[in-house]
Each structure stands twice: as C-alpha cells, then as structure tokens.
Design a protein around this motif. Sequence first.
Motif, PDB file in Angstrom:
ATOM      1  N   VAL A   1      16.548   3.675  -6.523  1.00 29.43           N
ATOM      2  CA  VAL A   1      16.573   2.209  -6.465  1.00 29.43           C
ATOM      3  C   VAL A   1      16.409   1.738  -5.021  1.00 29.43           C
ATOM      4  CG1 VAL A   1      18.006   0.142  -6.804  1.00 29.43           C
ATOM      5  CG2 VAL A   1      17.922   1.901  -8.578  1.00 29.43           C
ATOM      6  N   SER A   2      17.104   2.402  -4.096  1.00 30.50           N
ATOM      7  CA  SER A   2      16.992   2.067  -2.672  1.00 30.50           C
ATOM      8  C   SER A   2      15.561   2.259  -2.185  1.00 30.50           C
ATOM      9  CB  SER A   2      17.929   2.941  -1.835  1.00 30.50           C
ATOM     10  OG  SER A   2      19.263   2.786  -2.239  1.00 30.50           O
ATOM     11  N   LEU A   3      14.942   3.390  -2.585  1.00 28.44           N
ATOM     12  CA  LEU A   3      13.561   3.692  -2.203  1.00 28.44           C
ATOM     13  C   LEU A   3      12.612   2.615  -2.737  1.00 28.44           C
ATOM     14  CD1 LEU A   3      11.490   5.671  -0.950  1.00 28.44           C
ATOM     15  CD2 LEU A   3      11.421   6.826  -3.182  1.00 28.44           C
ATOM     16  N   GLY A   4      12.808   2.250  -3.997  1.00 34.48           N
ATOM     17  CA  GLY A   4      11.960   1.230  -4.621  1.00 34.48           C
ATOM     18  C   GLY A   4      12.058  -0.115  -3.919  1.00 34.48           C
ATOM     19  N   ILE A   5      13.283  -0.524  -3.582  1.00 33.13           N
ATOM     20  CA  ILE A   5      13.493  -1.802  -2.897  1.00 33.13           C
ATOM     21  C   ILE A   5      12.808  -1.798  -1.537  1.00 33.13           C
ATOM     22  CG2 ILE A   5      15.231  -3.301  -1.805  1.00 33.13           C
ATOM     23  CD1 ILE A   5      17.167  -2.444  -4.037  1.00 33.13           C
ATOM     24  N   MET A   6      13.002  -0.716  -0.772  1.00 29.25           N
ATOM     25  CA  MET A   6      12.436  -0.648   0.585  1.00 29.25           C
ATOM     26  C   MET A   6      10.915  -0.597   0.578  1.00 29.25           C
ATOM     27  SD  MET A   6      14.995   1.836   2.711  1.00 29.25           S
ATOM     28  CE  MET A   6      16.733   1.487   2.866  1.00 29.25           C
ATOM     29  N   LEU A   7      10.330   0.233  -0.298  1.00 29.94           N
ATOM     30  CA  LEU A   7       8.870   0.331  -0.355  1.00 29.94           C
ATOM     31  C   LEU A   7       8.251  -0.976  -0.845  1.00 29.94           C
ATOM     32  CD1 LEU A   7       8.256   3.954  -1.727  1.00 29.94           C
ATOM     33  CD2 LEU A   7       7.984   3.122   0.615  1.00 29.94           C
ATOM     34  N   ALA A   8       8.906  -1.618  -1.812  1.00 28.04           N
ATOM     35  CA  ALA A   8       8.408  -2.907  -2.312  1.00 28.04           C
ATOM     36  C   ALA A   8       8.408  -3.944  -1.196  1.00 28.04           C
ATOM     37  CB  ALA A   8       9.272  -3.391  -3.481  1.00 28.04           C
ATOM     38  N   PHE A   9       9.472  -3.947  -0.390  1.00 27.95           N
ATOM     39  CA  PHE A   9       9.560  -4.904   0.702  1.00 27.95           C
ATOM     40  C   PHE A   9       8.549  -4.579   1.790  1.00 27.95           C
ATOM     41  CE2 PHE A   9      11.699  -7.630   3.836  1.00 27.95           C
ATOM     42  CZ  PHE A   9      11.992  -8.718   3.015  1.00 27.95           C
ATOM     43  N   LEU A  10       8.260  -3.284   1.990  1.00 28.93           N
ATOM     44  CA  LEU A  10       7.248  -2.880   2.965  1.00 28.93           C
ATOM     45  C   LEU A  10       5.877  -3.381   2.540  1.00 28.93           C
ATOM     46  CD1 LEU A  10       6.276  -1.195   5.424  1.00 28.93           C
ATOM     47  CD2 LEU A  10       6.163   0.779   3.896  1.00 28.93           C
ATOM     48  N   ILE A  11       5.593  -3.333   1.228  1.00 29.11           N
ATOM     49  CA  ILE A  11       4.277  -3.716   0.705  1.00 29.11           C
ATOM     50  C   ILE A  11       4.104  -5.235   0.633  1.00 29.11           C
ATOM     51  CG2 ILE A  11       2.772  -3.613  -1.326  1.00 29.11           C
ATOM     52  CD1 ILE A  11       4.113  -0.815  -1.870  1.00 29.11           C
ATOM     53  N   VAL A  12       5.103  -5.938   0.086  1.00 29.33           N
ATOM     54  CA  VAL A  12       4.939  -7.383  -0.156  1.00 29.33           C
ATOM     55  C   VAL A  12       5.740  -8.268   0.793  1.00 29.33           C
ATOM     56  CG1 VAL A  12       4.479  -6.949  -2.594  1.00 29.33           C
ATOM     57  CG2 VAL A  12       6.804  -7.513  -1.875  1.00 29.33           C
ATOM     58  N   GLY A  13       6.576  -7.658   1.629  1.00 29.42           N
ATOM     59  CA  GLY A  13       7.437  -8.455   2.501  1.00 29.42           C
ATOM     60  C   GLY A  13       6.671  -9.378   3.423  1.00 29.42           C
ATOM     61  N   GLU A  14       5.583  -8.844   4.038  1.00 27.16           N
ATOM     62  CA  GLU A  14       4.791  -9.659   4.965  1.00 27.16           C
ATOM     63  C   GLU A  14       4.098 -10.794   4.219  1.00 27.16           C
ATOM     64  OE1 GLU A  14       1.373  -9.038   8.407  1.00 27.16           O
ATOM     65  OE2 GLU A  14       2.319  -7.300   7.480  1.00 27.16           O
ATOM     66  N   GLY A  15       3.664 -10.525   2.976  1.00 30.75           N
ATOM     67  CA  GLY A  15       3.033 -11.566   2.161  1.00 30.75           C
ATOM     68  C   GLY A  15       4.011 -12.684   1.822  1.00 30.75           C
ATOM     69  N   ILE A  16       5.252 -12.285   1.539  1.00 31.12           N
ATOM     70  CA  ILE A  16       6.290 -13.286   1.252  1.00 31.12           C
ATOM     71  C   ILE A  16       6.511 -14.169   2.477  1.00 31.12           C
ATOM     72  CG2 ILE A  16       8.753 -13.609   0.752  1.00 31.12           C
ATOM     73  CD1 ILE A  16       8.594 -11.005  -0.914  1.00 31.12           C
TER      74      ILE A  16
END
Length: 203
Positions: A50-65
């Motif tokens: 779950v931690s890995l999923g949250i971090m990778l998701a934020f790495l991918i879409v965080g800048e877009g957000i």
Amino acid sequence: MIDFFLEFSFNGFLKAFMVLFAVIDIVGSIPLIIKIKEKNEVNPIKASLVSLGIMLAFLIVGEGILGVFGVGVRSFAVAGSLILFAMAVEMIMGIELFKDDGHGGRMASIVPLAFPIIAGAGSMTTIISLQAEYSFINIALAIIVNILLVYIVLVLTKRIEKLLGPGGIAILKKVFGIILLAIAIKLFATNIPALFENLHGAH
C-alpha cells in the motif's frame, strides 16, 4: 524506453534513496510500530504494498495535480524544504509539531501504518521536491528499495528493537534528523533563486 533507462544515475538514485530513507525514518518509527502491533494485527506485505502504491502514484500524478492548482515543482520543492526542516527539528529536538490523529483498528496495516506513518505528507512532499533535481527512474528505484527496507523492518521489528535498544534508536533518530536538516537547507537554497527568477520574469 531506452532513453528512460539511460536517465538512471547511481549517484542520483543514492541521493534520492538517502533523502527518502531519512524522511520515512522507518528505524526511528520502530517504537510506534511496536505500539501499533500491541493492539492491532499488522500485515507487513499489505503495509509495504500500500505504501509503495501511494508513493509511486504520487510520483506519477503528483506533478499533474500541482499543475491543476497552478503550482510549479520548484514552488513545491521550497514548500517541501520547510516541511522537511520542521520534521528534522522534531527528530533532533524530540518535540511534536505534527499531531497524530489516532487512527487504528483492524485496518492498522493501511491506517495509520502505510498512511500516514510510511507514506505520509512528508514522503509525498519529498517525492515531488525530488523531481526538481532527479529523474523519474532514480526516484522510482529509490522508493522501491526503501519499501523493501520497510518490509524487512516490519518483519524484524522486535529483533531490531532488542538489538539497538532505546538508546540506539534515539541516537539514529537524531543522526537522521541532522541529515534531514542539511537536505532541507540544500533543497531550499537550490530552488529559491530559480523561484524568484520565475516570479520576476512573470512581472
């Protein structure tokens, strides 16, 4: 795809890894993890994934957000450096600036362990901030290796606590606090000039 892997730099990966390792502070969180395990069933695999999923998701879409809100990576990096500074002060001085919201229960592997203890606001802020200096592949690998260490610590929590003792954990927390403080200052100093140049250029 080849260009993607060519962006890998061992030096960049190592620096990103060390920053995230200091922010996640999984070793310093051992007393808190033990406290959670006393009252709740914790699944190391679930917490790590779950931690890995949250971090990778934020790495991918965080800048877009951030783009949706009109905030640049450098602006977020400066804001992130202030958060890291506050976290470092917590670790060094032994004070509490970020309050625990007290979540618990049967979902303890996810809340509060995966989020916000492992993949919390500090980790997410750091991931975005790192993008101002390091390539995607370096940060992604740094996240994955850190999560592998998190899994190992979650499995061996009690053994590590016995090995280090309260004094050892306290010393590690302060050492990583000092490292994190230096990283926060460097991150601020690196991004603030460019931020002011952009603001000046906009006028």
